[in-house]
Design an enzyme around this catalytic site. Structure first.
Site, PDB file in Angstrom:
ATOM      1  N   TYR A 144       0.846  -1.194   0.000  1.00 14.55           N
ATOM      2  CA  TYR A 144       0.000   0.000   0.000  1.00 14.55           C
ATOM      3  C   TYR A 144       0.880   1.241   0.000  1.00 14.55           C
ATOM      4  O   TYR A 144       1.833   1.332   0.770  1.00 14.55           O
ATOM      5  CB  TYR A 144      -0.902   0.003   1.239  1.00 14.55           C
ATOM      6  N   ASP A 239       9.105   2.695   0.100  1.00 19.34           N
ATOM      7  CA  ASP A 239       8.039   3.353   0.837  1.00 19.34           C
ATOM      8  C   ASP A 239       8.199   2.980   2.310  1.00 19.34           C
ATOM      9  O   ASP A 239       7.825   1.897   2.735  1.00 19.34           O
ATOM     10  CB  ASP A 239       6.673   2.913   0.299  1.00 19.34           C
ATOM     11  N   LYS A 267       3.729   9.287   8.791  1.00 19.50           N
ATOM     12  CA  LYS A 267       3.398   8.774  10.120  1.00 19.50           C
ATOM     13  C   LYS A 267       4.306   9.319  11.239  1.00 19.50           C
ATOM     14  O   LYS A 267       4.084  10.423  11.701  1.00 19.50           O
ATOM     15  CB  LYS A 267       3.351   7.249  10.079  1.00 19.50           C
TER      16      LYS A 267
HETATM   17  C1  LIG Z   1       0.055   4.807   5.762  1.00 20.35           C
HETATM   18  C2  LIG Z   1       0.843   4.492   4.557  1.00 20.35           C
HETATM   19  C3  LIG Z   1       0.793   5.294   3.415  1.00 20.35           C
HETATM   20  C4  LIG Z   1      -0.162   6.425   3.262  1.00 20.35           C
HETATM   21  O1  LIG Z   1       0.029   7.435   4.179  1.00 20.35           O
HETATM   22  P1  LIG Z   1      -1.184   8.450   4.487  1.00 20.35           P
HETATM   23  O2  LIG Z   1      -0.582   9.432   5.424  1.00 20.35           O
HETATM   24  O3  LIG Z   1      -2.276   7.621   5.065  1.00 20.35           O
HETATM   25  O4  LIG Z   1      -1.576   9.056   3.194  1.00 20.35           O
HETATM   26  C5  LIG Z   1       1.660   4.997   2.380  1.00 20.35           C
HETATM   27  N1  LIG Z   1       2.502   3.956   2.454  1.00 20.35           N
HETATM   28  C6  LIG Z   1       2.566   3.168   3.520  1.00 20.35           C
HETATM   29  C7  LIG Z   1       3.539   2.048   3.553  1.00 20.35           C
HETATM   30  C8  LIG Z   1       1.716   3.393   4.601  1.00 20.35           C
HETATM   31  O5  LIG Z   1       1.753   2.553   5.645  1.00 20.35           O
END
Ligand SMILES: *Cc1c(COP(=O)(O)O)cnc(C)c1O
Length: 433
Positions: A144, A239, A267
């Protein structure tokens, strides 16, 4: 459990916002039953409007590595508040956060601040395409990267099938520009780079999967990905929105010794406020406007409030780095080893994946290696497990496709309670009938 006040608020919410939530997983659609409405948080605990108290294993999906409402982070926000919340022009706090990030994260030579992980990943992808002047992107099934169009694309069901959109509203054109491969599959990687050599702008992945539950990368998978992207002059994007500052200062890349070209963060770097960032090799970042021709901007980007919270969050780690990760990881590994013995002694078809403070209980006999494996999990047992934990005051992520995140506030005493509760919840999940 009583969710009277929560239900009343959610009923109001459903009239004015889709499903009554600002983000779908909060609706509890994967576990059925009532979602709760949060009232306040304190350390490892979350309290709802009906007075229920939970040990929080979600921690705002990993953002709250210091637990809820940490006094240092609160004070940092309060101090900045005195002078305003956003200026729309450079303020010193954002420079300070960028300095902290580039100093802490290996390979992060330059960084640009944004407002969410989604934005970070979308922007990194545009940069990869802009810098290479290529269109194709590789992503991995189940990873994701936020809700950008290019990321809502999954693998089709057959081995050689075309990618499928995971959301209405994603165009065919977007699908055509996206190749979706299974995680941990070196052969599929090699075949793709052979077939599409010279066309691939970049590959993006969660180094440790967290959004389908915790899955570790196999070392040969990561090294193949690094060497293939290098050879074909494609950009490798890690990511680390979830894993950055959680698995180590340098995130997951540090655990596996593989360096990407670009890194996405989010985060934890906002200390509970909306902050994201992307960065990496300076020669790539120089393609970003105003230096270069890849456009990316943000009205509230780098606002002093988010930056102050982020700086405090990072400083709390940096001040005590070694102890911090040792303690955090120990909470995770102790819980895992206890659950492993319980599962083995009862012969349950369950497995526990744990990397540092990220943990998932899978209702599969063996640990999954990819999303296809995850999908074989027993969802009925997961639901029972989830609600049995709730009844004991433990809030586990409300979906079989998520990971638990511990904070430094989840001390040994709290984790002992979590362990006891999870034994009972496992027994409940495997009680048939
Ligand atoms: C949470 C998350 C996102 C998206 O971040 P948001 O602040 O919710 O837009 C992207 N990549 C990873 C791996 C995530 O855990």
């Amino acid at each position: 459990m009583i969710f009277e006040k929560s239900e009343a608020i959610l009923n109001r919410a459903r009239r004015v916002t889709p499903g009554g939530v600002s983000s779908p997983v909060r609706s509890f659609k994967h576990v059925g039953g009532n979602a709760f409405v949060a009232k306040h948080g304190d350390g490892a605990y979350l309290f709802d409007v009906d007075g229920n108290k939970y040990i929080d294993l979600v921690c705002s999906w990993g953002a709250l590595i210091h637990g809820h409402n940490h006094p240092r982070i609160r004070t940092a926000i309060e101090q900045v508040l005195q002078s305003g919340t956003s200026f729309g022009i450079t303020s010193e706090k954002e420079v300070e956060l960028c300095e902290l990030l580039t100093k802490s994260v290996a390979g992060l030579q330059m960084v640009r601040l944004v407002n969410s992980g989604t934005e970070a990943c979308m922007s990194a992808l545009r940069l990869a395409r802009g810098a290479t002047k290529r269109d194709l992107i590789i992503k991995f099934d189940g990873c994701y990267h936020g809700h950008g169009d290019s990321f809502l694309v999954g693998a089709g069901s057959g081995v050689a099938s075309l990618p499928v959109s995971e959301s209405a509203g994603v165009t065919e054109k977007t699908l055509e520009d996206t190749i979706v491969l299974p995680f941990n599959d070196v052969e599929a990687l090699e075949a793709t780079f052979k077939a599409r050599d010279g066309e691939i702008a970049g590959a993006i992945l969660e180094v440790v999967c967290g959004n389908i539950g915790v899955i570790a990368p196999e070392p040969e998978f990561l090294s193949a990905l690094r060497s293939l992207t290098q050879k074909s002059k494609s950009i490798l994007i890690f990511d680390e929105v979830m894993t950055g500052f959680r698995l180590s200062l340098s995130g997951a890349q540090n655990l596996y010794g593989i360096s990407p070209d670009l890194i996405c963060l989010g985060k934890i770097i906002g200390g509970g406020l909306p902050v994201g960032a992307y960065g990496g090799r300076a020669d790539l970042m120089e393609h970003i406007a105003p230096l270069g021709s890849v456009y990316q901007a943000g009205t509230l980007s780098g606002n002093p409030l988010g930056c102050a919270a982020g700086i405090a969050s990072l400083e709390l780690i940096l001040e005590n780095e070694k102890f911090f990760y040792q303690a955090l990881d120990a909470y995770g590994s102790e819980w895992k080893s206890q659950m492993d013995s319980h599962i083995a002694s009862k012969g349950y078809a369950a497995s526990v994946a744990q990397i540092g403070s990220m943990i998932s209980v899978f209702f599969t006999p063996d640990l999954p290696r990819n999303y296809a494996d995850v999908k074989t999990a027993d969802k009925g047992r997961f639901k029972k497990f989830f609600w049995a934990l709730m009844k004991q005051g433990v809030y586990y992520p409300p979906s079989p496709f998520e990971a638990c995140f511990l904070s430094i506030a989840h001390d040994h005493e709290i984790m002992e309670k979590v362990t006891e509760a999870s034994f009972l919840a496992l027994d409940e999940a495997f009680r048939d009938g």
